[in-house]
Enzyme design. Structure first.
Site, mmCIF file in Angstrom:
data_model
loop_
_atom_site.group_PDB
_atom_site.id
_atom_site.type_symbol
_atom_site.label_atom_id
_atom_site.label_comp_id
_atom_site.label_asym_id
_atom_site.label_seq_id
_atom_site.Cartn_x
_atom_site.Cartn_y
_atom_site.Cartn_z
ATOM 1 C CG MET A 1 46.082 41.519 33.870
ATOM 2 S SD MET A 1 47.685 41.737 34.141
ATOM 3 C CE MET A 1 48.091 41.301 32.225
ATOM 4 N N PRO A 2 41.972 41.126 34.899
ATOM 5 C CG PRO A 2 40.737 40.181 35.735
ATOM 6 C CD PRO A 2 41.478 40.350 34.925
ATOM 7 C CB ILE A 3 44.538 45.582 37.482
ATOM 8 C CG1 ILE A 3 45.572 45.129 35.682
ATOM 9 C CG2 ILE A 3 45.403 46.247 38.277
ATOM 10 C CD1 ILE A 3 46.242 46.102 35.334
ATOM 11 C CG ASN A 38 45.455 35.677 32.561
ATOM 12 O OD1 ASN A 38 46.119 35.620 32.908
ATOM 13 N ND2 ASN A 38 44.407 35.760 32.044
ATOM 14 N NE ARG A 40 50.171 40.628 36.648
ATOM 15 C CZ ARG A 40 49.926 39.213 36.257
ATOM 16 N NH1 ARG A 40 48.797 39.255 36.348
ATOM 17 N NH2 ARG A 40 50.055 39.312 35.050
#
Length: 66
Positions: A1-3, A38, A40
């Site tokens: 999940m990219p943040i 996905n 954030r």
């Protein structure tokens, strides 16, 4: 999940921040080939009194230049 963390000085309209969130989400989803759900994006707004440039706060620098 990219943040993604975005730090900026406070004062921008909420609509602009919403646009940043939307644009970053779109770019990351496309580039990384992941669902937008996905991604954030965290936006932190810092008061101008807490953001320093050349040894003084932006608040102080702005007041001097007014």
């Amino acid at each position: 999940m990219p943040i993604v963390n975005v730090n900026m000085m406070e004062g921008r309209p909420k609509e602009k921040i919403e646009q940043v969130i939307a644009d970053l989400t779109e770019t990351l989803a496309k580039t990384l080939e992941v669902p937008k759900e996905n991604v954030r994006v965290l936006v932190t707004e810092t008061p101008k009194s807490h953001w320093g440039i050349a040894g003084e706060s932006v608040e102080k620098r702005t007041a001097k230049n007014s």
